[in-house]
Write an enzyme that holds these catalytic residues in place. Structure first.
Site, short mmCIF file in Angstrom:
data_model
loop_
_atom_site.label_atom_id
_atom_site.label_comp_id
_atom_site.label_asym_id
_atom_site.label_seq_id
_atom_site.Cartn_x
_atom_site.Cartn_y
_atom_site.Cartn_z
CG LEU A 11 1.69 -4.66 16.91
CD1 LEU A 11 1.79 -3.30 17.60
CD2 LEU A 11 1.66 -5.78 17.94
CB ALA A 12 -3.14 -7.69 12.78
NE ARG A 18 -7.31 6.20 13.12
CZ ARG A 18 -6.01 6.33 13.43
NH1 ARG A 18 -5.39 7.47 13.20
NH2 ARG A 18 -5.34 5.33 13.96
CD GLN A 79 -4.32 -6.08 22.13
OE1 GLN A 79 -4.48 -5.92 20.92
NE2 GLN A 79 -3.84 -5.12 22.91
CG ASP A 109 -1.58 0.09 10.30
OD1 ASP A 109 -0.36 -0.06 10.54
OD2 ASP A 109 -2.28 0.95 10.87
CG ASN A 176 6.91 5.15 16.07
OD1 ASN A 176 7.69 4.34 15.56
ND2 ASN A 176 5.96 4.80 16.93
CG ASN A 350 -9.25 -16.52 -33.26
OD1 ASN A 350 -8.46 -15.61 -33.02
ND2 ASN A 350 -10.50 -16.33 -33.61
CB ALA A 398 -21.15 -18.09 -34.36
NE ARG A 415 -24.93 -20.86 -35.53
CZ ARG A 415 -24.12 -20.84 -36.60
NH1 ARG A 415 -24.63 -20.85 -37.83
NH2 ARG A 415 -22.84 -20.86 -36.45
C1 UD1 Z 1 0.99 3.90 15.83
C2 UD1 Z 1 2.03 4.44 16.81
C3 UD1 Z 1 2.56 5.76 16.25
C4 UD1 Z 1 3.16 5.52 14.87
C5 UD1 Z 1 2.14 4.84 13.94
C6 UD1 Z 1 2.82 4.38 12.66
C7 UD1 Z 1 1.41 3.71 19.06
C8 UD1 Z 1 0.79 4.14 20.35
N1 UD1 Z 1 1.43 4.66 18.09
O1 UD1 Z 1 -0.08 4.83 15.80
O2 UD1 Z 1 3.55 6.29 17.10
O3 UD1 Z 1 3.58 6.74 14.31
O4 UD1 Z 1 1.57 3.67 14.56
O5 UD1 Z 1 1.93 3.88 11.73
O6 UD1 Z 1 1.87 2.59 18.95
N2 UD1 Z 1 -3.17 -2.61 17.44
C9 UD1 Z 1 -3.30 -3.77 18.18
N3 UD1 Z 1 -3.87 -3.73 19.43
C10 UD1 Z 1 -4.29 -2.57 19.98
C11 UD1 Z 1 -4.15 -1.36 19.23
C12 UD1 Z 1 -3.58 -1.42 17.96
O7 UD1 Z 1 -2.92 -4.85 17.71
O8 UD1 Z 1 -4.79 -2.62 21.11
C13 UD1 Z 1 -2.57 -2.67 16.09
C14 UD1 Z 1 -3.47 -2.15 15.00
O9 UD1 Z 1 -4.26 -3.21 14.48
C15 UD1 Z 1 -2.48 -1.60 13.99
C16 UD1 Z 1 -1.28 -1.23 14.81
O10 UD1 Z 1 -1.43 -1.86 16.06
O11 UD1 Z 1 -2.09 -2.58 13.03
C17 UD1 Z 1 -1.17 0.27 15.00
O12 UD1 Z 1 -2.34 0.75 15.61
P1 UD1 Z 1 -3.00 2.12 15.16
O13 UD1 Z 1 -4.20 2.35 15.99
O14 UD1 Z 1 -3.14 2.19 13.69
O15 UD1 Z 1 -1.85 3.12 15.65
P2 UD1 Z 1 -1.53 4.56 15.12
O16 UD1 Z 1 -2.47 5.53 15.73
O17 UD1 Z 1 -1.40 4.56 13.65
CA CA Z 2 -1.76 3.08 12.03
#
Ligand code: UD1
Ligand code: CA
Length: 439
Positions: A11-12, A18, A79, A109, A176, A350, A398, A415
């Site tokens: 998931l990225a 933040r 997405q 992440d 989690n 050197n 040099a 030089r």
């Molecule tokens: C999420 C989990 C949390 C867990 C934590 C661990 C959920 C709802 N919460 O929270 O329980 O403890 O990770 O690090 O899953 N992303 C998408 N599409 C979206 C939203 C997010 O791809 O629509 C991706 C973000 O890019 C990221 C990852 O999902 O890489 C996690 O999203 P983030 O917003 O960081 O979730 P957390 O609040 O950390």
């Molecule tokens: Ca996160």
């Protein structure tokens, strides 16, 4: 091992609000390597995973461009809009129709995760014939993470996000990790049943636990011993903390292999650098990327090695020296104030203080190579304009600017001849001495 196909969904797509940055979160780097690469590399190094999907969204083109340039077993899925982690996983569903295996879902992440842990996690899921396994960890300060909720009998029944948690739930220290192993066939129907009636109005991936429990599927958690590994990056402070953890591990590995590091607080060495025994690392050394450094070298203080260095034995890389994509053979010294880029240095070379390999033409954007053969030397403040070769045992005077190849055993010098004007200073003093009192 077992006989199941495994695919990953990374998931990225999230904004990474933040991070307060224009750059997508997963392209932020530690040791010049983007966070997403740490995750993809760990997944790739884990056995048996044959296909990876990365969910991209925020600044998707940038993230996809990077991934496509580095990996050929990854498919990016868009997405848009980003409706939450549950919706993100559901984007992969059309590509996993009829898939009868395991899907590892992992957040892009969490750069500290290792392939050993991923393997162990999959094995645990398989051995227990589970439908859904969630990786968890115990945190003294569980802030920001979803909490693992258990019933009276300690049965794992749900994950509650911090923002939705009651006071009692917030006190739970089992969190989690954001890594899941999913029996795709039995669990994937749940992704289209998720609701967004929560504090963030998002489709939470974490709600799949409750759904699976309601369907009487086998749901379990895998408690990770080393909770550093699941450290999630949400802010720039987290990024710095993760870099420290990664560096500490990297330095410990090197010291166990016989490298001497004077100051572990100021030496930063990437995990993909190997260094031979009895090499001495002095304070303020910064080494990023993939490098190989031999035995009995002396590196630093204040040296910067920037990826793609292959350094032999007994080599000296000294103060304020930067090395990039270069081969440096045994017994060669680059002791002070030099830049060596896209170069090949032989043995016993050197390099005088302040030597620069001018490898880059900013107009054509072409980078060219400098070759310095065995036993050659450069005088202080030389500029070697690449492409150029300095042959065996040649010497550069040099202050020279070298734009043509230099033959073996010859001296090259550009030089201007030294002029010495006798009494020039004395004459000036006399000329001006009559003018005292003038303003
Ligand atoms: C999420 C989990 C949390 C867990 C934590 C661990 C959920 C709802 N919460 O929270 O329980 O403890 O990770 O690090 O899953 N992303 C998408 N599409 C979206 C939203 C997010 O791809 O629509 C991706 C973000 O890019 C990221 C990852 O999902 O890489 C996690 O999203 P983030 O917003 O960081 O979730 P957390 O609040 O950390
Ligand atoms: Ca996160």
């Amino acid at each position: 091992m077992f006989n199941k196909k495994i695919k990953s969904v990374i998931l990225a797509a999230g904004r990474g609000t933040r991070m307060k940055s224009e750059l997508p979160k997963v392209l932020h780097t530690i040791f010049d390597k983007p966070l997403i690469s740490y995750v993809i590399d760990a997944v790739n190094a884990a056995g048996n995973i044959d296909e990876n999907f990365v969910i991209v969204g925020h600044e998707a083109e940038k993230v996809e461009k990077f991934i496509m340039s580095e990996y050929d077993n990854v498919k990016c899925i868009l997405q848009s809009p980003q409706l939450g982690t549950g919706d993100a996983v559901n984007r992969a569903a059309p590509f996993l129709k009829d898939f009868d295996g395991y899907v590892i879902v992992i957040c892009g992440d969490t750069p500290l995760i290792t392939s050993e842990t991923i393997n162990d996690f999959i094995e645990f899921h398989n051995n227990n014939h589970a439908d859904l396994t969630v990786m968890s960890a115990i945190y003294e300060n569980p802030k920001n993470y979803g909490r693992i909720i258990r019933d009276k009998n300690k049965k794992f029944i749900a994950i509650v996000e911090e923002k939705d948690a009651t006071y009692e739930q917030k006190a739970v220290k089992e969190v989690n990790a954001g890594i899941y192993c999913i029996n795709w066939k039995t669990v994937s129907p749940g992704f289209s049943c998720l609701k967004s009636n929560n504090a963030q109005s998002e489709y939470y991936l974490t709600d799949i636990v409750k759904w699976a429990v309601e369907q009487n599927l086998t749901v379990q958690s895998y408690i990770l011993e080393n909770n550093d590994e699941i450290f999630g990056i949400n802010t720039k402070l987290h990024l710095a903390q993760a870099a420290k953890i990664l560096n500490k591990k990297s330095l410990e590995r090197l010291m166990n292999e016989g490298v001497q590091i004077i100051d572990t607080e100021s030496a930063f060495i990437s995990p993909e650098t190997t260094i031979g025994a009895d090499t001495l690392i002095l304070p303020n050394v910064y080494i990023t990327g993939k490098n190989k450094i031999g035995n009995k070298c002396k590196i630093g203080p204040f040296a910067h090695i920037r990826d793609g260095a292959e350094i032999g034995n007994n080599v000296r890389i000294g103060n304020f020296v930067e090395i990039k994509k270069s081969i440096i053979k045994d017994n060669t010294n680059v002791s002070h104030l030099s830049y060596i880029g896209d170069s090949e240095l032989g043995t016993g070379v050197n390099i005088g203080a302040g030597t620069i390999t001018a490898n880059y033409n900013p107009i054509t954007k072409v980078k060219s190579k400098t070759v310095i053969k065995d036993g050659a030397n450069t005088g202080s403040n030389s500029v070697l304009v690449a492409p150029v070769t300095i042959k065996e045992m040649a010497s550069i005077g040099a202050g020279s600017i070298i734009t043509k190849d230099v033959e073996a055993y010859s001296l090259a010098i550009t030089r201007a001849p030294l002029k010495c004007l006798s009494n020039w200073v004395k004459n000036k003093i006399e000329q001006f001495s009559g003018r005292t009192g003038e303003k």
